[in-house]
Write a protein that holds these residues in place. Structure first.
Motif, short mmCIF file in Angstrom:
data_model
loop_
_atom_site.label_atom_id
_atom_site.label_comp_id
_atom_site.label_asym_id
_atom_site.label_seq_id
_atom_site.Cartn_x
_atom_site.Cartn_y
_atom_site.Cartn_z
N PRO B 14 0.69 -1.28 -0.03
CA PRO B 14 0.14 -0.11 0.02
C PRO B 14 0.73 1.26 0.02
O PRO B 14 0.46 2.29 -0.50
CB PRO B 14 -0.97 0.01 1.20
CG PRO B 14 -0.26 -1.27 2.03
CD PRO B 14 0.54 -2.05 1.19
N LEU B 15 1.99 1.15 0.65
CA LEU B 15 2.82 2.32 0.70
C LEU B 15 3.33 2.94 -0.65
O LEU B 15 3.43 3.85 -1.14
CB LEU B 15 4.06 2.31 1.54
CG LEU B 15 3.88 2.57 3.04
CD1 LEU B 15 5.18 2.02 3.98
CD2 LEU B 15 3.47 3.75 3.30
N VAL B 349 -9.53 -3.41 -1.68
CA VAL B 349 -8.14 -4.42 -1.37
C VAL B 349 -7.12 -3.79 -0.79
O VAL B 349 -6.47 -4.23 0.52
CB VAL B 349 -7.69 -4.84 -2.70
CG1 VAL B 349 -6.39 -5.56 -2.61
CG2 VAL B 349 -8.71 -5.76 -3.43
N LEU B 350 -6.75 -2.47 -0.85
CA LEU B 350 -5.78 -1.72 -0.48
C LEU B 350 -6.07 -1.21 0.90
O LEU B 350 -5.43 -1.45 1.90
CB LEU B 350 -5.76 -0.51 -1.32
CG LEU B 350 -4.07 0.42 -1.24
CD1 LEU B 350 -3.10 -0.75 -1.84
CD2 LEU B 350 -4.20 1.36 -2.21
N GLY B 351 -7.41 -0.85 1.15
CA GLY B 351 -7.85 -0.15 2.52
C GLY B 351 -7.91 -1.62 3.46
O GLY B 351 -7.83 -1.21 4.69
N ALA B 419 -11.14 7.39 -1.74
CA ALA B 419 -12.12 6.52 -0.82
C ALA B 419 -11.36 5.86 -0.15
O ALA B 419 -11.91 5.34 1.13
CB ALA B 419 -12.83 5.71 -1.90
N LEU B 420 -10.08 5.58 -0.27
CA LEU B 420 -9.14 4.94 0.69
C LEU B 420 -9.31 5.26 2.32
O LEU B 420 -9.52 4.10 2.96
CB LEU B 420 -7.80 5.08 0.23
CG LEU B 420 -6.67 4.14 0.81
CD1 LEU B 420 -7.14 2.68 0.67
CD2 LEU B 420 -5.21 4.32 0.55
N PRO B 421 -9.23 6.36 2.60
CA PRO B 421 -9.26 6.76 4.27
C PRO B 421 -10.62 6.44 4.69
O PRO B 421 -10.68 5.88 5.94
CB PRO B 421 -9.20 8.37 4.21
CG PRO B 421 -8.64 8.82 2.81
CD PRO B 421 -8.87 7.44 1.88
N LEU B 466 -17.93 -5.50 3.63
CA LEU B 466 -19.09 -5.33 2.69
C LEU B 466 -19.61 -3.84 2.88
O LEU B 466 -19.65 -3.02 1.75
CB LEU B 466 -20.10 -6.14 3.10
CG LEU B 466 -21.20 -6.55 1.96
CD1 LEU B 466 -20.34 -7.19 0.88
CD2 LEU B 466 -22.26 -7.44 2.26
N ALA B 467 -19.87 -3.42 4.10
CA ALA B 467 -20.09 -2.09 4.20
C ALA B 467 -19.18 -1.04 3.68
O ALA B 467 -19.43 -0.01 3.25
CB ALA B 467 -20.29 -1.75 5.76
N ALA B 468 -17.73 -1.32 4.00
CA ALA B 468 -16.71 -0.13 3.21
C ALA B 468 -16.77 -0.22 1.90
O ALA B 468 -16.59 0.98 1.21
CB ALA B 468 -15.34 -0.72 3.97
#
Lengths: 340, 542
Positions: B14-15, B349-351, B419-421, B466-468
């Motif tokens: 992710p970095l 995936v990343l989150g 959207a990641l954060p 799922l919610a995310a």
């Protein structure tokens, strides 16, 4: 009777939707007395306590104090204090500020507050702890602080909800004894709920046994202890065994031939190996404990029962011995129909 | 040792992604300002920061965002109490409604408020059109849900017995709130206020559609400077200013943020009593405030000339009057859906990797600080101007080493960064709530790390994941700031379509924009409704 009865609860019921947590309970707490409500978890005892504190609304029945109905008195005007098993110290204030909280609410002068806080911390054995934060205290110390805070304004009625349950065994026993002394010293009228009969016996002088929302039995400690209302209450109070039918009658002819009861509860130490005893028995198993030998016996006419033996006697599995009963370790139960 | 190596490898992925797709573009944009023609020019940047117009923009940004934050917190606190501590018929529906504006496309919010406040609109009599008050109202509308969710989730976790103990000691309900509840809520209030301020200060769509050319905040100013005046140096200088401001706020919010103790002892929410009347009325007022713009929007979309009709919706299959669009609005919607799916999968995936790493808090020392820093890096996109990001993508990813100029993945990647954060903030609390002893128990019974993940974390976290995903999907569906830079006119997303329609004259185009806004709002709203059914408290809470 007049003037001695501080709290009077009559026909109190509390429902959550369709579930009736407390069902027509009557309860009296006399001024200066310590009463324990004893019952297994989920029996509604905590709900009863919360209703008395004004935190749950009763669906029917009355709660009054000194003859005055409390239905319209909100929690903070009842002059009671409620203490939980944990989690009620304000985490953002130190010990002294926690204890001083109810005094500040009543706008006592700062100098008086300091004196009273020191006095209270002394009473609960925590003198000099005023500057500590709650997170730095052990569980037992936290309970002592909570107790000091509850006692700060001399509540008309102190409500304790499982005050010692979160503590480990040794500490619990010591603190139970301390609690007994502190409450007598302060002369505080107290209602305590607990599931632990040892705790109830150590702290209280009156007891109410609760089951499934109903008060099954009430009375002085000794009275409740010696005359359990039924087989369930006897087992809950720590009786090891309940006999009915022919074994109960066999026991009755030895203990009290004139009696008419048909059901009887036995302490663990009620049956004892004794060469002069009236029954023949065979030892099934024996286990040595520091005080005595605990044995499993097949007693003629009584069936398989537990009992004790003096370590002086030889007790090995298979030995044939004689067994006697100690009359002060059995409790006759009124009627066999109470069993459900 | 092997374990540490594994964690480092996992963290590297992710970095690297955030390095290439976030820090590199944003850095490129900033560098463009400092090195306008190959040589370092700090003086030019300082000159920009000294301009009177920049001061005005900065002041406007701070005071509108500050006022909107105060209003959102003041209005949201009572609602947080009512929705999270009381239970009454319809409370679940209001809980969903409150979070809905947050995922609504900013353009749609702007359009809805513009529609409400224009001289012939329902509230035209107030004369608020084109005033800062309209912008502030839009910002409050957008962010009130953040306060309600963040504070509410925390409020639910507070041990009620502490308050009850205070009440039995003689504290009146107000005293209990002031001396017990409020001190406990402070972290959540500060945390939500700083995040809301962040959102307000970097708000783009609302300010652009409601402020027009008269009012700009830093974000719209960066947009104007880059697209209209082509003054990249000034834009970069403003980006740097914004970055500084955001870093301070993120640090502040991180200091005070505590993961709410996710309901260890779930207590029954109580029924409202007589003394709650005032709070319930206030909640009703807020509900109306949130509903009115949406209803106005829906009604406007059904107006055609003097009468009611669905013609605006039928027009979505065209390119608008005078060919305002190069493609039909419906193809814009389709493209939006495809992009949102790609962006949501990417962010998920990343989150989840980031959330998983962040949720295993090391006990203390440098590892803990490292973990906090790692967490902070992935929060940066929350506050960095989406415009800066979009423009940075344009100028850095169009040539080697990373050339994505023609790639259809450019927009999904940019939206995934935005959207990641939100994914991390939704999933991390869920994973933190897993009792580590469960993992230890599974491991001691012979489960390897992957097996532990499947047997312990996944059953616990799948609803959160799922919610995310749904949350990320809804957010990218409405993303406008970065997309407006990257979308080509022949393949726009629906929010871009709406903006294009609005900037072309004619009542038919306006009606079409309304219809498209309703479709977009309905799509994001439906997704959020489904997400809310999963009952993950951390959605929309920070």
């Amino acid at each position: 009777m007049v003037g001695t009865r501080a709290l009077a609860v009559r026909g109190l019921s509390v429902s959550f939707g369709d579930v009736r947590a407390v069902s027509s309970v009557d309860l009296d707490v006399a001024e200066g007395s310590v009463t324990a409500v004893l019952g297994p978890s989920g029996c509604g005892k905590s709900t009863l306590l919360r209703a008395i504190a004004g935190l749950e609304r009763p669906s029917s029945g009355t709660i009054s104090y000194d003859g005055r109905d409390l239905a319209r008195t909100p929690t903070h005007r009842r002059g009671f204090a409620l203490m939980f098993q944990d989690g009620q110290l304000f985490p953002h204030s130190d010990v002294a500020a926690n204890v001083a909280y109810p005094l500040r609410l009543r706008r006592r002068p700062a100098a008086d507050i300091r004196l009273r806080v020191a006095e209270l911390l002394e009473l609960v054995g925590l003198a000099g702890f005023g500057n500590r934060m709650p997170q730095t205290l052990s569980g037992g110390e936290r309970q002592r602080v909570a107790l000091a805070r509850s006692l700060a304004v001399e509540p008309r009625l102190l409500l304790l909800d499982e005050p010692l349950s979160a503590l480990d065994r040794g500490l619990r026993e010591r603190l139970a004894g301390d609690l007994h002394d502190i409450l007598r010293l302060a002369g505080t009228t107290t209602l305590l709920v607990t599931h632990d009969h040892d705790e109830a016996f150590t702290i209280a002088d009156r007891m109410v046994v609760m089951r499934a929302g109903e008060a099954v039995q009430a009375g002085d400690l000794g009275e409740v202890w010696q005359h359990p209302a039924d087989a369930w209450a006897a087992r809950f109070l720590g009786y090891a065994d309940v006999l009915d039918g022919p074994p109960a009658l066999a026991l009755r002819t030895v203990v009290d031939p004139d009696a008419t009861w048909t059901q009887v509860a036995l302490r663990r130490s009620a049956l004892v190996v004794d060469p002069d005893g009236p029954w023949a028995a065979r030892i099934i198993s024996a286990r040595v404990t520091p005080e005595q030998v605990r044995v499993e016996l097949e007693v003629e006419g009584l069936g398989v029962r537990s009992g004790v033996a003096d370590p002086a006697y030889s007790t090995r599995a298979g030995d044939l011995v004689r067994v006697a009963v100690r009359a002060d370790r059995v409790a006759a139960l009124p009627g066999a129909q109470n069993r459900e | 040792m092997r374990r540490t190596l594994g964690v480092v490898t996992l963290a590297a992925v992710p970095l690297a992604v955030i390095g290439v797709f976030f820090l590199y573009p944003v850095g490129g944009m900033v560098a463009r300002g400092f090195w306008p023609d190959g040589s370092l020019d700090v003086h030019g940047v300082l000159e920009v920061l000294g301009r009177a117009r920049v001061h005005r923009v900065l002041w406007f940004t701070v005071w509108t965002a500050g006022t909107a934050t105060l209003l959102a917190v003041g209005a949201g606190l009572p609602v947080a109490f009512v929705l999270h501590r009381l239970r009454f018929p319809g409370s679940a529906a209001v809980r969903t409604l409150v979070v809905l504006p947050f995922v609504l496309p900013t353009v749609v919010v702007g359009v809805a408020f513009g529609q409400l406040l224009r001289p012939t609109g329902p509230l035209g009599g107030l004369g608020l059109e084109g005033t800062p008050a309209a912008i502030i109202a839009g910002l409050v509308f957008f962010n009130i849900g953040v306060v309600v969710r963040t504070v509410g989730a925390f409020w639910e976790g507070i041990d009620r017995r502490t308050e009850e103990a205070a009440a039995t000691l003689g504290a009146s309900p107000f005293r209990v709130f002031r001396t017990v509840t409020l001190p406990a809520l402070v972290p959540a209030v500060v945390s939500s206020a700083s995040v809301v301020f962040l959102f307000c200060a970097t708000s783009f769509g609302v300010v652009l559609t409601l402020g027009g050319l008269r009012y700009s905040n830093i974000e719209t100013e960066i947009y104007l400077l880059t697209t209209q005046e082509l003054d990249l140096q000034a834009a970069a200088a403003l980006s740097i200013l914004q970055l500084g401001m955001i870093t301070v706020l993120l640090v502040l919010s991180h200091r005070t943020r505590r993961t709410p103790a996710i309901a260890q002892a779930v207590r029954r929410a109580r029924r409202p009593g007589f003394r709650d009347t005032g709070l319930l009325l206030w909640t009703a007022v807020v509900t109306v405030f949130l509903l009115v713009p949406l209803v106005t929007l829906a009604l406007a979309s059904l107006r055609d000339g003097g009468g009611w009709s669905l013609s605006n919706y039928r027009a979505l299959q065209t390119t608008g009057t005078g060919n305002a669009l190069l493609v039909t609005a419906t193809s814009g919607l389709l493209r939006s859906l495809v992009i949102a799916i790609q962006a949501a999968s990417f962010a998920l995936v990343l989150g989840s990797v980031v959330a998983w790493l962040v949720s295993r808090r090391p006990a203390a020392g440098w590892r803990r600080r490292l973990s906090a820093g790692f967490d902070g890096v992935f929060m940066l996109p929350l506050g960095v101007s989406a415009v800066t990001l979009g423009f940075g993508f344009l100028i850095t990813l169009d040539h080697p080493p990373v050339d994505l100029r023609t790639s259809s993945l450019l927009i999904p990647i940019a939206q995934a960064m935005v959207a990641l954060p939100l994914v991390v903030r939704t999933v991390a609390p869920v994973l933190s709530a897993v009792d580590p002893r469960l993992r230890e128990a599974a491991a001691s019974l012979g489960a390897g790390p992957v097996r532990v993940l499947l047997a312990v974390d996944l059953p616990h976290a799948w609803r959160g994941l799922l919610a995310a995903t749904g949350f990320a999907f809804a957010v990218s569906l409405g993303e406008f700031g970065a997309t407006s830079f990257l979308a080509r006119d022949d393949s726009p997303t629906l929010p871009v379509v709406i903006f294009q329609l609005l900037s072309h004259p004619g009542p038919a185009n306006f009606g079409m924009a309304m219809a498209a806004s309703v479709v977009l709002a309905a799509a994001t709203g439906t997704v959020m409704l489904l997400v809310d059914r999963l009952r993950i408290g951390s959605v929309g809470a920070f």
